[in-house]
Design a protein around this motif. Structure first.
Motif, short mmCIF file in Angstrom:
data_model
loop_
_atom_site.label_atom_id
_atom_site.label_comp_id
_atom_site.label_asym_id
_atom_site.label_seq_id
_atom_site.Cartn_x
_atom_site.Cartn_y
_atom_site.Cartn_z
N ALA A 43 0.83 -1.21 0.00
CA ALA A 43 0.00 0.00 0.00
C ALA A 43 0.86 1.25 0.00
N LYS A 44 1.89 1.25 0.84
CA LYS A 44 2.78 2.42 0.91
C LYS A 44 3.60 2.59 -0.36
N LYS A 45 3.94 1.47 -1.00
CA LYS A 45 4.74 1.53 -2.21
C LYS A 45 3.91 1.92 -3.44
N LEU A 46 2.73 1.32 -3.59
CA LEU A 46 1.93 1.49 -4.81
C LEU A 46 0.91 2.62 -4.72
N LYS A 47 0.50 2.97 -3.50
CA LYS A 47 -0.49 4.05 -3.28
C LYS A 47 -1.72 3.87 -4.17
N PRO A 48 -2.43 2.76 -4.04
CA PRO A 48 -3.61 2.51 -4.88
C PRO A 48 -4.77 3.43 -4.50
N ASP A 49 -5.69 3.56 -5.41
CA ASP A 49 -6.91 4.34 -5.11
C ASP A 49 -7.77 3.60 -4.09
N VAL A 50 -7.84 2.27 -4.24
CA VAL A 50 -8.69 1.45 -3.36
C VAL A 50 -7.97 0.17 -2.98
N ILE A 51 -8.12 -0.24 -1.74
CA ILE A 51 -7.68 -1.55 -1.27
C ILE A 51 -8.90 -2.38 -0.97
N VAL A 52 -8.93 -3.60 -1.48
CA VAL A 52 -9.98 -4.56 -1.14
C VAL A 52 -9.29 -5.71 -0.42
N SER A 53 -9.57 -5.86 0.87
CA SER A 53 -8.83 -6.82 1.68
C SER A 53 -9.75 -7.70 2.51
N ASP A 54 -9.36 -8.96 2.59
CA ASP A 54 -10.00 -9.87 3.54
C ASP A 54 -9.57 -9.46 4.95
N ILE A 55 -10.42 -9.71 5.94
CA ILE A 55 -10.04 -9.45 7.33
C ILE A 55 -9.13 -10.56 7.85
N SER A 56 -9.47 -11.80 7.57
CA SER A 56 -8.72 -12.94 8.10
C SER A 56 -7.51 -13.24 7.22
N MET A 57 -6.35 -12.75 7.67
CA MET A 57 -5.10 -13.00 6.94
C MET A 57 -3.99 -13.35 7.92
N PRO A 58 -2.96 -14.06 7.46
CA PRO A 58 -1.85 -14.42 8.34
C PRO A 58 -1.02 -13.21 8.78
N ILE A 59 -0.27 -13.40 9.85
CA ILE A 59 0.70 -12.44 10.40
C ILE A 59 0.05 -11.18 10.95
N MET A 60 -0.75 -10.51 10.15
CA MET A 60 -1.49 -9.34 10.61
C MET A 60 -2.85 -9.35 9.93
N ASN A 61 -3.93 -9.26 10.69
CA ASN A 61 -5.25 -9.32 10.06
C ASN A 61 -5.57 -8.03 9.31
N GLY A 62 -6.64 -8.07 8.54
CA GLY A 62 -6.99 -6.94 7.69
C GLY A 62 -7.32 -5.67 8.45
N ILE A 63 -7.94 -5.80 9.61
CA ILE A 63 -8.29 -4.61 10.40
C ILE A 63 -7.03 -3.91 10.90
N ASN A 64 -6.09 -4.68 11.44
CA ASN A 64 -4.85 -4.07 11.93
C ASN A 64 -4.02 -3.48 10.79
N ALA A 65 -4.01 -4.18 9.65
CA ALA A 65 -3.30 -3.66 8.49
C ALA A 65 -3.94 -2.36 8.01
N ALA A 66 -5.26 -2.34 7.95
CA ALA A 66 -5.98 -1.14 7.54
C ALA A 66 -5.69 0.02 8.47
N GLU A 67 -5.62 -0.27 9.76
CA GLU A 67 -5.34 0.78 10.75
C GLU A 67 -3.98 1.42 10.48
#
Length: 211
Positions: A43-67
């Protein structure tokens, strides 16, 4: 007109390829992240207009990543998908500033509507949960929907990795910290969460949507 850019995040190849196929006619899909850490980096590298992410993901979940992404100052719109129709996760997502929230089993057309909505600087909440979410906000009982709010970002990440059956050694390697740091956070969480011992951490994490 130049296509708006999308970054996808999901650790299930078949699911994410289906989403990519759905979106490529209208949007430029830049990349696919397979875990929360990679999502933040891309996200920081590509700076997309929109991210579509699952919440349940390894290492860091989608909510924490979004935060992390939203607090970094990026103007990216974030849409989260989940299999769990529980209001507490939606509340947490909206509280950190997520722009869209819908269920993974929703019709493909709903995701397209959600993307168009957030690109117009509006928030999209799946109709399935909208009424319950509004009622929860009106009731003023927001704290009960966020049982992990007493943990910091690092502690939540370690808790998720414990729930994924990662060893202390593996967690230290993944997060690039010392074993002692992981152990410190592990036992600090027992204290903060008022648990009896460290063996209760994983059940607590799973109950609250981690792992």
């Amino acid at each position: 007109m130049e296509k708006k850019t999308i970054l996808l995040a999901d650790d299930h190849a078949l699911v994410v390829e289906g989403i990519k196929k759905l979106l490529t006619a209208q949007y430029d899909v830049l990349d696919i992240a397979e875990d929360g850490n990679q999502l933040v980096q891309l996200a920081k590298k590509l700076k997309p207009d929109v991210i579509v992410s699952d919440i349940s993901m390894p290492i860091m979940n989608g909510i924490n990543a979004a935060e992390q992404i939203l607090s970094s100052g990026l103007e990216t719109k974030v849409i989260l998908l989940t299999m769990l129709p529980e209001v507490k996760f939606a509340m947490k997502a909206l509280d950190i500033g997520v722009h869209g929230y819908l269920l993974k089993h929703a019709a493909p057309e709903e995701l397209l509507i959600a993307i168009k909505t957030v690109l117009m600087n509006k928030t999209y909440i799946t109709p399935t949960l909208a009424a319950d979410i509004m009622e929860a906000y009106k009731s003023g009982k927001r704290e009960e929907y966020d049982p992990l709010n007493v943990l910091n970002a690092r502690q939540r990440q370690i808790l998720q990795l414990l729930a994924e059956s990662q060893s202390i050694k593996d967690i230290a390697s993944i997060l690039n910290v010392s074993h002692r740091t992981v152990e410190f956070h592990k036992y600090k969480m027992v204290e903060i969460l008022n648990l009896n011992n460290a063996s209760e951490l994983v059940p607590f994490a799973i109950k609250n949507g981690l792992g």
